[in-house]
Design an enzyme around this catalytic site. Structure first.
Site, mmCIF file in Angstrom:
data_model
loop_
_atom_site.group_PDB
_atom_site.id
_atom_site.type_symbol
_atom_site.label_atom_id
_atom_site.label_comp_id
_atom_site.label_asym_id
_atom_site.label_seq_id
_atom_site.Cartn_x
_atom_site.Cartn_y
_atom_site.Cartn_z
ATOM 1 N N GLU A 131 -1.894 -70.244 -39.797
ATOM 2 C CA GLU A 131 -1.878 -71.463 -38.990
ATOM 3 C C GLU A 131 -3.169 -72.259 -39.167
ATOM 4 O O GLU A 131 -3.900 -72.482 -38.205
ATOM 5 C CB GLU A 131 -1.730 -71.101 -37.502
ATOM 6 N N ARG A 162 -16.802 -83.586 -30.893
ATOM 7 C CA ARG A 162 -17.321 -82.295 -31.374
ATOM 8 C C ARG A 162 -18.842 -82.125 -31.262
ATOM 9 O O ARG A 162 -19.308 -81.122 -30.756
ATOM 10 C CB ARG A 162 -16.914 -82.047 -32.835
ATOM 11 N N TYR A 173 -19.813 -79.104 -28.744
ATOM 12 C CA TYR A 173 -20.195 -77.820 -29.351
ATOM 13 C C TYR A 173 -21.603 -77.830 -29.939
ATOM 14 O O TYR A 173 -22.005 -76.872 -30.591
ATOM 15 C CB TYR A 173 -19.207 -77.439 -30.461
ATOM 16 N N CYS A 233 -22.132 -93.690 -21.312
ATOM 17 C CA CYS A 233 -23.225 -93.471 -20.357
ATOM 18 C C CYS A 233 -23.404 -92.002 -20.016
ATOM 19 O O CYS A 233 -23.150 -91.564 -18.892
ATOM 20 C CB CYS A 233 -22.967 -94.290 -19.104
ATOM 21 N N TYR A 250 -9.881 -82.237 -35.262
ATOM 22 C CA TYR A 250 -10.387 -82.280 -33.892
ATOM 23 C C TYR A 250 -11.286 -83.498 -33.666
ATOM 24 O O TYR A 250 -12.277 -83.428 -32.949
ATOM 25 C CB TYR A 250 -11.114 -80.962 -33.549
HETATM 26 N N1 LLP Z 1 -3.611 -71.095 -34.119
HETATM 27 C C1 LLP Z 1 -3.985 -71.008 -32.827
HETATM 28 C C2 LLP Z 1 -3.217 -70.141 -31.935
HETATM 29 C C3 LLP Z 1 -5.076 -71.757 -32.355
HETATM 30 O O1 LLP Z 1 -5.442 -71.666 -31.081
HETATM 31 C C4 LLP Z 1 -5.797 -72.594 -33.245
HETATM 32 C C5 LLP Z 1 -6.928 -73.400 -32.792
HETATM 33 C C6 LLP Z 1 -5.355 -72.653 -34.589
HETATM 34 C C7 LLP Z 1 -4.269 -71.890 -34.992
HETATM 35 C C8 LLP Z 1 -6.033 -73.508 -35.609
HETATM 36 O O2 LLP Z 1 -7.349 -73.103 -35.819
HETATM 37 P P1 LLP Z 1 -8.201 -73.756 -37.005
HETATM 38 O O3 LLP Z 1 -7.595 -73.332 -38.303
HETATM 39 O O4 LLP Z 1 -8.177 -75.224 -36.846
HETATM 40 O O5 LLP Z 1 -9.568 -73.194 -36.783
HETATM 41 N N2 LLP Z 1 -11.674 -78.248 -30.852
HETATM 42 C C9 LLP Z 1 -12.358 -77.196 -31.567
HETATM 43 C C10 LLP Z 1 -11.385 -76.256 -32.231
HETATM 44 C C11 LLP Z 1 -10.422 -75.625 -31.275
HETATM 45 C C12 LLP Z 1 -9.431 -74.689 -31.942
HETATM 46 C C13 LLP Z 1 -8.333 -74.298 -31.027
HETATM 47 N N3 LLP Z 1 -7.335 -73.448 -31.582
HETATM 48 C C14 LLP Z 1 -13.332 -77.811 -32.549
HETATM 49 O O6 LLP Z 1 -13.423 -79.041 -32.641
HETATM 50 O O7 LLP Z 1 -14.061 -77.088 -33.230
#
Ligand code: LLP
Length: 422
Positions: free
Chosen positions: A277, A316, A320, A346, A375
């Site tokens: 995923e 982001r 973070y 602000c 994101y």
């Molecule tokens: N599968 C599940 C169950 C997830 O919760 C997530 C991400 C993914 C797949 C995809 O993960 P990726 O391959 O994108 O790392 N907003 C944060 C990232 C939050 C990720 C949430 N879940 C950021 O900007 O770093």
């Protein structure tokens, strides 16, 4: 092997594929997200190729960037979709996704969300609790369906990433503890309207080492072997997302090839279909966020560059405290000097970078954040009365708007005055 750079400099000017970023801004204004179609395609194809002939499904985690044009680009390359809400499910279907290639993750699936997924016939529900299992069985019974499920198992490994995006520790809200797998699977087996088909795990995001993932998958492998001994059918293993990307220039994340090789090494002998995923890996590097410099100032010795994009558009760095690479256009001559790049919102946290060494920048110049395809827009809000920005896509020398800028009226359209005001 690194990904092909989609943002390059030619005679000092920035180009996204073959389109000058300045031209994108002339046509679509700032702040602006822009995506490289070829960049997205390269990432999807490399991810798919990495699994070779092994049965697999790359289920794009649509939360990273749900723009229909982006999703469509991945669907056209054979990807499925990982969704976490009705909104994401409907979007995926609207973009043309095959329900057979949709997996539904998330800790809080509501009955209406479950119903839609059952009606369209998705590939698999990743179940995160026994109460959710019961709800799923009940909804499926009501609709005279059988829900294909896997449990999201929490392997209790430290993904060594930012605490805000770590999910695999036993204290997280995600999944069920891996040691409770035997009883959870027995429970599922006893229910008439769910059918166990697999196992799922996802330990966190922006993983820059494969070690925690390998550790998680080793535990998953052991668990699958014992589940099979107990007579459960496990044909699918969903290894989640989480593969990190290069943000700061020093991250050195694993390649899709190394990732797939590792997963196949650990799980290959089980003869299952591997689902992954990826969200960030497929979209981050294929996108940029373009802002315009507004003003410069110095307060008590700190130099500030104020830009027209804010934390509401790209959250982001504020959320973070991560470093994302930033470029300026045109490239002016002169010594680089440290500056805080801040937005108009602000809040002191509305900051894209602190003490960043930048070449001289003048009001009106473009300030471009790299790797903003994941994101970025997905987490944008209208905080401070700022409309959602536009999104463009580039393909070679062509550029098109794939989401127009929200109008100011649209930001208050759904609101109404209560009767006592009239
Ligand atoms: N599968 C599940 C169950 C997830 O919760 C997530 C991400 C993914 C797949 C995809 O993960 P990726 O391959 O994108 O790392 N907003 C944060 C990232 C939050 C990720 C949430 N879940 C950021 O900007 O770093």
């Amino acid at each position: 092997m690194t990904f092909r750079e989609v943002l390059t400099r030619r005679d000092g000017a920035l180009y996204l594929e073959d389109v000058p970023v300045a031209e994108l801004v002339r046509r679509f204004d700032t702040p602006l997200y822009a995506y490289s179609r070829q960049g997205l395609i390269e990432r999807a194809e490399r991810m798919r190729r990495a699994f070779g002939r092994e049965p697999h499904l790359v289920a794009y985690s649509i939360k990273a960037n749900m723009n229909l044009a982006v999703v469509r680009t991945f669907l056209d390359r054979g990807c499925g979709v990982d969704v976490t809400s009705r909104g994401e499910l409907e979007r995926a279907l609207h973009a043309g996704a095959d329900p057979e290639k949709i997996v539904f993750s998330g800790v809080g699936k509501r009955a209406d969300e479950i119903d839609l997924a059952l009606e369209v016939g998705i590939r698999m529900f990743n179940v995160e609790s026994l109460e959710e299992l019961a709800a799923l069985d009940a909804r499926a019974q009501e609709l005279r369906k059988v829900a294909p499920i896997s449990f999201r198992l929490n392997p209790d490994v430290d993904p060594k990433t930012h605490p805000g995006i770590a999910t695999g520790l036993h204290t997280a809200k995600f999944g069920i503890p891996i040691e409770e797998a035997p009883s959870a699977y027995s429970r599922a087996k006893s229910l008439p309207n769910v059918r166990v088909i697999g196992v799922d795990c996802h330990i966190g995001s922006q993983l820059t080492s494969l070690d925690p993932l390998r550790e998680a998958l080793v535990r998953i492998n052991e668990t699958v072997l014992s589940l099979r001994e107990q007579g459960h059918t496990i044909d699918v293993i969903d290894i989640g997302g989480g593969l990190g990307v290069e943000y700061s220039g020093q991250d050195d994340p694993p390649t899709p090839e190394a990732y797939a090789k590792m997963a196949l090494e650990v799980l290959g002998s089980l003869g299952v279909t591997l689902v992954c995923e990826p969200g960030r890996l497929l979209t981050a590097g294929g996108g940029i966020f373009v802002m315009r410099a507004l003003y410069r100032k110095a307060n008590a010795g700190r130099r500030f560059l104020i830009v027209d994009g804010g934390m509401n558009d790209l959250l982001r760095p504020s959320l973070y405290q991560v470093e994302m690479r930033i470029e300026t256009d045109p490239l002016r001559s002169g010594d680089p000097a440290p500056v805080d790049i801040v937005g108009p919102v602000c809040e002191s946290t509305d900051c894209f970078a602190k003490d960043r060494l930048l070449p001289p920048v003048e009001p009106g110049d473009l300030v471009v954040v790299r790797d903003a395809g994941a994101y970025g827009f997905a987490m944008a809000s209208t905080y401070n009365g700022r409309p959602l920005v536009a999104e463009a896509m580039v393909d070679g020398s062509r550029a098109e708007l794939v989401r127009r800028r929200q109008t100011l009226e649209e930001t208050w359209q759904a609101e109404r005055m209560p009767v006592w005001e009239s």
